[in-house]
Design a protein around this motif. Structure first.
Motif, PDB file in Angstrom:
ATOM      1  N   UNK A  62      -3.215   1.865   8.418  1.00 15.38           N
ATOM      2  CA  UNK A  62      -2.196   2.452   7.538  1.00 15.38           C
ATOM      3  C   UNK A  62      -2.567   2.262   6.065  1.00 15.38           C
ATOM      4  N   UNK A  63      -3.107   1.089   5.752  1.00 15.55           N
ATOM      5  CA  UNK A  63      -3.527   0.824   4.375  1.00 15.55           C
ATOM      6  C   UNK A  63      -4.681   1.740   3.982  1.00 15.55           C
ATOM      7  N   UNK A  64      -5.668   1.883   4.877  1.00 17.85           N
ATOM      8  CA  UNK A  64      -6.791   2.776   4.592  1.00 17.85           C
ATOM      9  C   UNK A  64      -6.318   4.220   4.438  1.00 17.85           C
ATOM     10  N   UNK A  65      -5.354   4.615   5.276  1.00 11.57           N
ATOM     11  CA  UNK A  65      -4.796   5.972   5.173  1.00 11.57           C
ATOM     12  C   UNK A  65      -4.112   6.169   3.828  1.00 11.57           C
ATOM     13  N   UNK A  66      -3.332   5.179   3.415  1.00 13.23           N
ATOM     14  CA  UNK A  66      -2.643   5.265   2.121  1.00 13.23           C
ATOM     15  C   UNK A  66      -3.631   5.427   0.983  1.00 13.23           C
ATOM     16  N   UNK A  67      -4.696   4.644   1.011  1.00 13.94           N
ATOM     17  CA  UNK A  67      -5.659   4.708  -0.087  1.00 13.94           C
ATOM     18  C   UNK A  67      -6.535   5.946  -0.028  1.00 13.94           C
ATOM     19  N   UNK A  68      -6.740   6.484   1.155  1.00 16.91           N
ATOM     20  CA  UNK A  68      -7.446   7.755   1.254  1.00 16.91           C
ATOM     21  C   UNK A  68      -6.629   8.865   0.608  1.00 16.91           C
ATOM     22  N   UNK A  69      -5.324   8.885   0.898  1.00 25.10           N
ATOM     23  CA  UNK A  69      -4.437   9.888   0.298  1.00 25.10           C
ATOM     24  C   UNK A  69      -4.332   9.696  -1.212  1.00 25.10           C
ATOM     25  N   UNK A  70      -4.316   8.436  -1.639  1.00 27.44           N
ATOM     26  CA  UNK A  70      -4.284   8.155  -3.077  1.00 27.44           C
ATOM     27  C   UNK A  70      -5.565   8.653  -3.747  1.00 27.44           C
ATOM     28  N   UNK A  71      -6.698   8.386  -3.117  1.00 29.73           N
ATOM     29  CA  UNK A  71      -7.978   8.813  -3.673  1.00 29.73           C
ATOM     30  C   UNK A  71      -8.054  10.334  -3.784  1.00 29.73           C
ATOM     31  N   UNK A  72      -7.594  11.041  -2.767  1.00 29.78           N
ATOM     32  CA  UNK A  72      -7.614  12.506  -2.792  1.00 29.78           C
ATOM     33  C   UNK A  72      -6.682  13.048  -3.876  1.00 29.78           C
ATOM     34  N   UNK A  73      -5.550  12.389  -4.056  1.00 27.40           N
ATOM     35  CA  UNK A  73      -4.615  12.803  -5.115  1.00 27.40           C
ATOM     36  C   UNK A  73      -5.218  12.578  -6.492  1.00 27.40           C
ATOM     37  N   UNK A  74      -5.890  11.433  -6.644  1.00 28.32           N
ATOM     38  CA  UNK A  74      -6.505  11.106  -7.936  1.00 28.32           C
ATOM     39  C   UNK A  74      -7.607  12.109  -8.280  1.00 28.32           C
ATOM     40  N   UNK A  75      -8.359  12.536  -7.276  1.00 32.04           N
ATOM     41  CA  UNK A  75      -9.435  13.501  -7.519  1.00 32.04           C
ATOM     42  C   UNK A  75      -8.895  14.828  -8.053  1.00 32.04           C
ATOM     43  N   UNK A  76      -7.669  15.170  -7.679  1.00 29.00           N
ATOM     44  CA  UNK A  76      -7.085  16.439  -8.126  1.00 29.00           C
ATOM     45  C   UNK A  76      -6.440  16.355  -9.506  1.00 29.00           C
ATOM     46  N   UNK A  77      -6.394  15.158 -10.077  1.00 22.86           N
ATOM     47  CA  UNK A  77      -5.790  15.005 -11.398  1.00 22.86           C
ATOM     48  C   UNK A  77      -6.702  15.587 -12.471  1.00 22.86           C
ATOM     49  N   UNK A 120       0.835  -1.200   0.000  1.00 20.28           N
ATOM     50  CA  UNK A 120       0.000   0.000   0.000  1.00 20.28           C
ATOM     51  C   UNK A 120       0.870   1.250   0.000  1.00 20.28           C
ATOM     52  N   UNK A 121       1.961   1.203   0.763  1.00 25.22           N
ATOM     53  CA  UNK A 121       2.896   2.333   0.780  1.00 25.22           C
ATOM     54  C   UNK A 121       3.524   2.525  -0.601  1.00 25.22           C
ATOM     55  N   UNK A 122       3.846   1.440  -1.271  1.00 23.94           N
ATOM     56  CA  UNK A 122       4.404   1.511  -2.623  1.00 23.94           C
ATOM     57  C   UNK A 122       3.418   2.194  -3.573  1.00 23.94           C
ATOM     58  N   UNK A 123       2.129   1.821  -3.460  1.00 20.75           N
ATOM     59  CA  UNK A 123       1.096   2.469  -4.284  1.00 20.75           C
ATOM     60  C   UNK A 123       1.003   3.955  -3.967  1.00 20.75           C
ATOM     61  N   UNK A 124       1.078   4.276  -2.674  1.00 17.99           N
ATOM     62  CA  UNK A 124       0.995   5.675  -2.247  1.00 17.99           C
ATOM     63  C   UNK A 124       2.135   6.505  -2.840  1.00 17.99           C
TER      64      UNK A 124
END
Length: 308
Positions: free
Chosen positions: A211-226, A117-121
């Protein structure tokens, strides 16, 4: 079943769903095991052979496949052997060994899924620093942390349950030596150990899951800004397969290990174990290969070379 040849320290494994005597059940388990073993072995081979897959994400994925290969192999072959030979006994040492390897692999997978999950983040939220943060040495350290951390914790949770006194029946209502099933045999107060188990579960299950949920929440927020829809689709596709695996694996593990042993039935334990140790290892290579263009491309290339 005559168990008169068993020694006093032998345990009796009642098998998979002893209350459900369906003749095709063992055949289904064998087919799932074959699919899981073959799928993970192919994924390992593809990652090793194809230079395009020599990246941190696939290195961690290869470790997951290796864990799944060992995970399903430390329980299913013994269960199938017992079924066809009619023998249900397992020695004290074999039971302790099976419990140790099962816990080592399970805990290592929890750590590894968190690291993936950290790698994805990093790949989605900090792509410019990806090669720095996820360099080869870091990847090796991550893999070592997963294996060593899992083994050390498993050693503790093997020694304690296996040394609790057992009064009466030594029948384990399970198809392998799992901690909750062994704890049910103890005739002493295990409340202190239940607290130790609960704390360990927080460390190895709840915290990684957060930690995994946190990583994917940050990923989701980043994706929304793309701005690019193509970029959004690529980022979500990269991580959606991992989230599927996490949901399957952590769901059953949290249910079994974050509640007191007597709060759920042996039947519920077995259903959860089947999902975590048999079904999930089969689904992992399918999820990653079918939803990942690089892996699918490597498979097509390999098959093309074999037929030419």
């Amino acid at each position: 079943m005559n168990q008169k040849n068993d020694t006093s320290t032998d345990f009796i494994l009642l098998g998979l769903f002893p209350w459900f005597r369906h003749p095709n059940l063992i055949l289904i388990i064998i087919l799932i095991y074959t699919a899981a073993f073959t799928g993970n072995a192919i994924l390992l081979l593809l990652i090793w052979l194809d230079s395009h897959l020599h990246m941190p994400m696939y290195f961690l994925l290869s470790q997951l496949s290796l864990i799944d290969l060992a995970y399903i192999s430390c329980t299913v072959p013994k269960m199938v052997t017992n079924y066809f030979t009619g023998k249900k006994n397992i020695s004290y040492f074999s039971c302790a060994t099976q419990l140790f390897f099962f816990l080592t692999l399970g805990l290592a997978e929890c750590i590894l899924l968190t690291l993936m999950a950290y790698d994805c983040y990093v790949a989605v939220c900090n792509p410019l620093r990806y090669t720095v943060l996820m360099n080869p040495n870091t990847c090796l350290q991550m893999a070592a942390a997963a294996w060593i951390g899992g083994a050390l914790a498993a050693l503790v949770h093997t020694i304690y349950p296996m040394n609790f006194p057992i009064c009466g029946s030594r029948e384990i209502n399970h198809y392998f030596c799992e901690m909750p099933a062994i704890l049910r045999l103890s005739c002493m107060d295990i409340s202190a150990y239940e607290m130790v188990k609960f704390v360990s579960t927080i460390v190895f299950l709840l915290i990684p899951f957060i930690l995994i949920l946190t990583s994917y929440t940050l990923i989701f927020l980043t994706v929304l800004r793309m701005n690019s829809q193509k970029g959004k689709n690529k980022a979500l596709a990269t991580c959606s397969s991992h989230m599927t695996v996490v949901s399957l694996y952590f769901g059953q593990a949290i249910f079994i290990y974050m509640t007191p042993t007597l709060a759920h039935t042996p039947e519920q334990d077995q259903i959860g174990a089947v999902l975590g140790t048999i079904v999930t290892p089969m689904l992992n290579p399918l999820i990653y290969s079918l939803r990942n263009k690089e892996v699918a491309g490597a498979l097509r290339k390999c098959m093309g070379k074999c037929y030419n």
